[in-house]
Design a protein around this motif. Sequence first.
Motif, PDB file in Angstrom:
ATOM      1  N   GLY A 122      11.002 -62.331  21.650  1.00  0.00           N
ATOM      2  CA  GLY A 122      11.638 -61.569  20.575  1.00  0.00           C
ATOM      3  C   GLY A 122      10.690 -60.760  19.702  1.00  0.00           C
ATOM      4  O   GLY A 122      10.870 -60.688  18.492  1.00  0.00           O
ATOM      5  N   PRO A 123       9.672 -60.107  20.306  1.00  0.00           N
ATOM      6  CA  PRO A 123       8.753 -59.320  19.472  1.00  0.00           C
ATOM      7  C   PRO A 123       9.448 -58.059  18.993  1.00  0.00           C
ATOM      8  O   PRO A 123      10.443 -57.633  19.576  1.00  0.00           O
ATOM      9  CB  PRO A 123       7.640 -58.954  20.447  1.00  0.00           C
ATOM     10  CG  PRO A 123       8.322 -58.864  21.770  1.00  0.00           C
ATOM     11  CD  PRO A 123       9.377 -59.934  21.747  1.00  0.00           C
ATOM     12  N   ASN A 124       8.949 -57.489  17.935  1.00  0.00           N
ATOM     13  CA  ASN A 124       9.494 -56.240  17.434  1.00  0.00           C
ATOM     14  C   ASN A 124       8.556 -55.108  17.807  1.00  0.00           C
ATOM     15  O   ASN A 124       7.367 -55.147  17.512  1.00  0.00           O
ATOM     16  CB  ASN A 124       9.689 -56.342  15.927  1.00  0.00           C
ATOM     17  CG  ASN A 124      10.655 -57.461  15.588  1.00  0.00           C
ATOM     18  OD1 ASN A 124      11.705 -57.601  16.222  1.00  0.00           O
ATOM     19  ND2 ASN A 124      10.298 -58.301  14.636  1.00  0.00           N
ATOM     20  N   HIS A 159      13.945 -59.831  25.034  1.00  0.00           N
ATOM     21  CA  HIS A 159      14.826 -59.341  23.971  1.00  0.00           C
ATOM     22  C   HIS A 159      14.052 -58.683  22.812  1.00  0.00           C
ATOM     23  O   HIS A 159      13.978 -59.197  21.693  1.00  0.00           O
ATOM     24  CB  HIS A 159      15.724 -60.455  23.432  1.00  0.00           C
ATOM     25  CG  HIS A 159      16.903 -59.913  22.683  1.00  0.00           C
ATOM     26  ND1 HIS A 159      17.927 -59.244  23.292  1.00  0.00           N
ATOM     27  CD2 HIS A 159      17.192 -59.895  21.361  1.00  0.00           C
ATOM     28  CE1 HIS A 159      18.805 -58.858  22.395  1.00  0.00           C
ATOM     29  NE2 HIS A 159      18.377 -59.231  21.203  1.00  0.00           N
ATOM     30  N   ASP A 328      23.496 -58.894  18.812  1.00  0.00           N
ATOM     31  CA  ASP A 328      23.464 -60.123  19.598  1.00  0.00           C
ATOM     32  C   ASP A 328      24.796 -60.372  20.319  1.00  0.00           C
ATOM     33  O   ASP A 328      24.812 -60.873  21.442  1.00  0.00           O
ATOM     34  CB  ASP A 328      23.099 -61.322  18.699  1.00  0.00           C
ATOM     35  CG  ASP A 328      21.606 -61.630  18.777  1.00  0.00           C
ATOM     36  OD1 ASP A 328      21.020 -61.433  19.858  1.00  0.00           O
ATOM     37  OD2 ASP A 328      21.013 -62.054  17.760  1.00  0.00           O
ATOM     38  N   TYR A 346      18.601 -69.530  23.112  1.00  0.00           N
ATOM     39  CA  TYR A 346      17.887 -68.629  22.212  1.00  0.00           C
ATOM     40  C   TYR A 346      16.785 -69.374  21.494  1.00  0.00           C
ATOM     41  O   TYR A 346      17.022 -70.419  20.911  1.00  0.00           O
ATOM     42  CB  TYR A 346      18.831 -68.079  21.142  1.00  0.00           C
ATOM     43  CG  TYR A 346      19.965 -67.227  21.680  1.00  0.00           C
ATOM     44  CD1 TYR A 346      21.102 -67.826  22.215  1.00  0.00           C
ATOM     45  CD2 TYR A 346      19.892 -65.843  21.635  1.00  0.00           C
ATOM     46  CE1 TYR A 346      22.139 -67.044  22.691  1.00  0.00           C
ATOM     47  CE2 TYR A 346      20.930 -65.058  22.110  1.00  0.00           C
ATOM     48  CZ  TYR A 346      22.049 -65.670  22.636  1.00  0.00           C
ATOM     49  OH  TYR A 346      23.068 -64.892  23.110  1.00  0.00           O
ATOM     50  N   LEU A 347      15.594 -68.810  21.526  1.00  0.00           N
ATOM     51  CA  LEU A 347      14.481 -69.373  20.763  1.00  0.00           C
ATOM     52  C   LEU A 347      14.256 -68.495  19.552  1.00  0.00           C
ATOM     53  O   LEU A 347      13.947 -67.309  19.697  1.00  0.00           O
ATOM     54  CB  LEU A 347      13.209 -69.372  21.614  1.00  0.00           C
ATOM     55  CG  LEU A 347      12.936 -70.525  22.558  1.00  0.00           C
ATOM     56  CD1 LEU A 347      12.765 -71.818  21.761  1.00  0.00           C
ATOM     57  CD2 LEU A 347      13.999 -70.711  23.595  1.00  0.00           C
ATOM     58  N   ALA A 348      14.414 -69.052  18.390  1.00  0.00           N
ATOM     59  CA  ALA A 348      14.131 -68.283  17.175  1.00  0.00           C
ATOM     60  C   ALA A 348      13.834 -69.255  16.044  1.00  0.00           C
ATOM     61  O   ALA A 348      14.239 -70.419  16.072  1.00  0.00           O
ATOM     62  CB  ALA A 348      15.300 -67.377  16.824  1.00  0.00           C
ATOM     63  N   GLN A 352      16.906 -68.849  11.266  1.00  0.00           N
ATOM     64  CA  GLN A 352      17.956 -67.993  11.820  1.00  0.00           C
ATOM     65  C   GLN A 352      19.184 -68.793  12.254  1.00  0.00           C
ATOM     66  O   GLN A 352      20.090 -68.266  12.898  1.00  0.00           O
ATOM     67  CB  GLN A 352      17.413 -67.180  12.992  1.00  0.00           C
ATOM     68  CG  GLN A 352      16.340 -66.187  12.571  1.00  0.00           C
ATOM     69  CD  GLN A 352      16.056 -65.120  13.639  1.00  0.00           C
ATOM     70  OE1 GLN A 352      16.862 -64.851  14.509  1.00  0.00           O
ATOM     71  NE2 GLN A 352      14.883 -64.503  13.552  1.00  0.00           N
ATOM     72  N   HIS A 355      22.638 -67.341  11.355  1.00  0.00           N
ATOM     73  CA  HIS A 355      22.924 -66.160  12.179  1.00  0.00           C
ATOM     74  C   HIS A 355      23.521 -66.582  13.524  1.00  0.00           C
ATOM     75  O   HIS A 355      24.539 -66.044  13.963  1.00  0.00           O
ATOM     76  CB  HIS A 355      21.633 -65.357  12.373  1.00  0.00           C
ATOM     77  CG  HIS A 355      21.695 -64.349  13.485  1.00  0.00           C
ATOM     78  ND1 HIS A 355      22.375 -63.159  13.373  1.00  0.00           N
ATOM     79  CD2 HIS A 355      21.184 -64.371  14.751  1.00  0.00           C
ATOM     80  CE1 HIS A 355      22.266 -62.481  14.516  1.00  0.00           C
ATOM     81  NE2 HIS A 355      21.542 -63.201  15.358  1.00  0.00           N
ATOM     82  N   PHE A 356      22.877 -67.546  14.167  1.00  0.00           N
ATOM     83  CA  PHE A 356      23.345 -67.929  15.499  1.00  0.00           C
ATOM     84  C   PHE A 356      24.675 -68.686  15.448  1.00  0.00           C
ATOM     85  O   PHE A 356      25.509 -68.533  16.344  1.00  0.00           O
ATOM     86  CB  PHE A 356      22.255 -68.696  16.257  1.00  0.00           C
ATOM     87  CG  PHE A 356      21.189 -67.773  16.785  1.00  0.00           C
ATOM     88  CD1 PHE A 356      21.416 -66.971  17.896  1.00  0.00           C
ATOM     89  CD2 PHE A 356      19.961 -67.656  16.148  1.00  0.00           C
ATOM     90  CE1 PHE A 356      20.451 -66.089  18.376  1.00  0.00           C
ATOM     91  CE2 PHE A 356      18.984 -66.780  16.609  1.00  0.00           C
ATOM     92  CZ  PHE A 356      19.225 -65.999  17.731  1.00  0.00           C
TER      93      PHE A 356
HETATM   94  N1  ARG Z   1      13.243 -59.982  16.991  1.00  0.00           N
HETATM   95  C1  ARG Z   1      13.700 -61.125  16.280  1.00  0.00           C
HETATM   96  C2  ARG Z   1      12.671 -61.519  15.201  1.00  0.00           C
HETATM   97  O1  ARG Z   1      11.548 -61.052  15.207  1.00  0.00           O
HETATM   98  C3  ARG Z   1      13.913 -62.330  17.161  1.00  0.00           C
HETATM   99  C4  ARG Z   1      14.974 -62.160  18.241  1.00  0.00           C
HETATM  100  C5  ARG Z   1      15.605 -63.470  18.642  1.00  0.00           C
HETATM  101  N2  ARG Z   1      16.613 -63.294  19.657  1.00  0.00           N
HETATM  102  C6  ARG Z   1      17.849 -62.871  19.412  1.00  0.00           C
HETATM  103  N3  ARG Z   1      18.664 -62.683  20.427  1.00  0.00           N
HETATM  104  N4  ARG Z   1      18.288 -62.649  18.222  1.00  0.00           N
HETATM  105  O2  ARG Z   1      13.043 -62.253  14.313  1.00  0.00           O
END
Ligand code: ARG
Length: 590
Positions: A122-124, A159, A328, A346-348, A352, A355-356
Amino acid sequence: MRKLLDILTEQFENVMEECGYDKKFAKITVSNRPDLCEYQCNGAMALAKAHKKAPIMIANELVEKLAGNEMFKEIVAVNPGFINIKISDSFIANYVDDMAKAENVGCEKNIKPKKVVIDYGGPNVAKPLHVGHLRSAIIGETLKRLYRFKGDEVIGDVHLGDWGLQMGLIIEQLRVEQPELVYFDDTYEGEYPTEAPFTISELEKIYPTASARSKEDEAFKEKAHMATLELQKGKKAYRALWKHILNVSIADLKNNYKNLNVDFDVWKGESDAEPYIPAMVDEMIESGLAHESQGAMVVDVMEETDTKEIPPCIIRKSDGAALYATSDLATIIQRVQDYNPEEIIYLADKRQEMHFTQVFRTAKKAGIVDDSVKLIYQGFGTMNGKDNKPFKTRDGGVMRLETLLSDVNDVIYNKIMENRQESEENARATAKIVGLAAVKYGDLSNQTSKDYIFDTERFASFEGNTGPYILYTIVRIKSILEKYAASEGSLDNIETGVNKVLTPSEKNLMMELAKFNATIDSAYEELAPYKICAYIYDLSNAFNTFYHDNKILAEEDKDKQKGFIKLLMITKKALEECIDILGFTAPDRM
Ligand code: ARG
């Protein structure tokens, strides 16, 4: 292969049935008094009530029937009605021999493999990877490998966060820095260049500059918002720029993940969900599932059994923009269409969680996924510094992943150079392998949901519950096997099994080894990599005790020595399978 405890339990089930007792009381557990016995059965205590007999009488009755059983070296009833068990050398030795022959070291694959998507990393895009992304990558990679080890079909999806405000920020900052670029010329009608107007290191500076500016400059921030919206609506010039940002960033991300030994099957991102959003939102509105609230469109997800407030899931903001949750939800549609998975994990970050919860409930309510599909959120705790606050650089900034890894590698490198004469090049290469183990094991050995303290010195230590200690053990085994092979020819001609008459530490090693399949299965069922870490730590300790208590290479009885060597081979195999699941490898020496 059947689990050791199940085999033992079955013996008790048989005699309980013979005696007319309910076999559900036959359960065998590992002893909590290892000074007295290895395993125990406490079933007689419960049976006593039902049959109105003294528990010790029942225990005695069962023990009498089991006394001749070759599986047990010792089986005794003790007051008030416990049964204490020591298993026989030959039984544990045969079990280990079977492990050596079995596929997957005796851990059975699922009869019905599942199709699973794991959403991790989940990198940006355009923001450098930082330690916050480390846990997602490390844990997700391990779960992927664990599921595959059990025979499941897994699609690992990175993702990317590739569709948010950071894109508009970068575009506007570029306009400030390079206004002459064709992307900003509204009269331009030609094709856009294939070459990006920035390198990765330039790109990495653009985002923080833009982000800082947006905090002070309202007008700039508004422009970035507009640019983001225009990009999302499909403006050609911005799409072209966005593609450049994506390409440059992904190349760098791939490199970083490679250094972490993390590998994704699919490089999709939030932007890939975009095409599904309009129809999805329309449908939710038409069906009456979504309703208006303060100009936004929301779905109520609160359930009667909730003990705390679960706010509605916002699927469209009042300005028409989609949100994280929208993306999502749409991604679930895409995944169902493309893979039809039975499970999505999902790993976060554990922050979060809400949200999930909202996303999963909305997805089920909207019928985006069947009820049978498991949506699993695996939240993880924060990686903290020694001050117990989120890990930072010395000057308080966000620690880059590369920096963190190279710091750990330096510590290990120095240790290697202290210990022995190595060429710098070799030591560097080894430090890289050992450093990764230090970081990954340091993370995975904690329960996923807990915060932990990243302590470079402790994680990099060659002693104690650390990655390097596990590797050190494997290296030690490798070296003994190599020396044996050098003096005796080869390892291939070891056809005999392990020894059947055992020294105490040899037996103990086998008993630890035999927990392999039960450990993997419970780590798999509970998504708990730390259980695998605990197993290899115990196994390494058992091995090292065995190593100190027995002469292996100097053993004069050649048959006995062969048995030792065989035991080393299977111990190494079990350790190596485990570290492979954990996503690191062992060097040849260290
Ligand atoms: N890009 C998100 C972050 O940096 C994490 C994504 C996690 N996956 C998802 N499907 N929301 O926080």
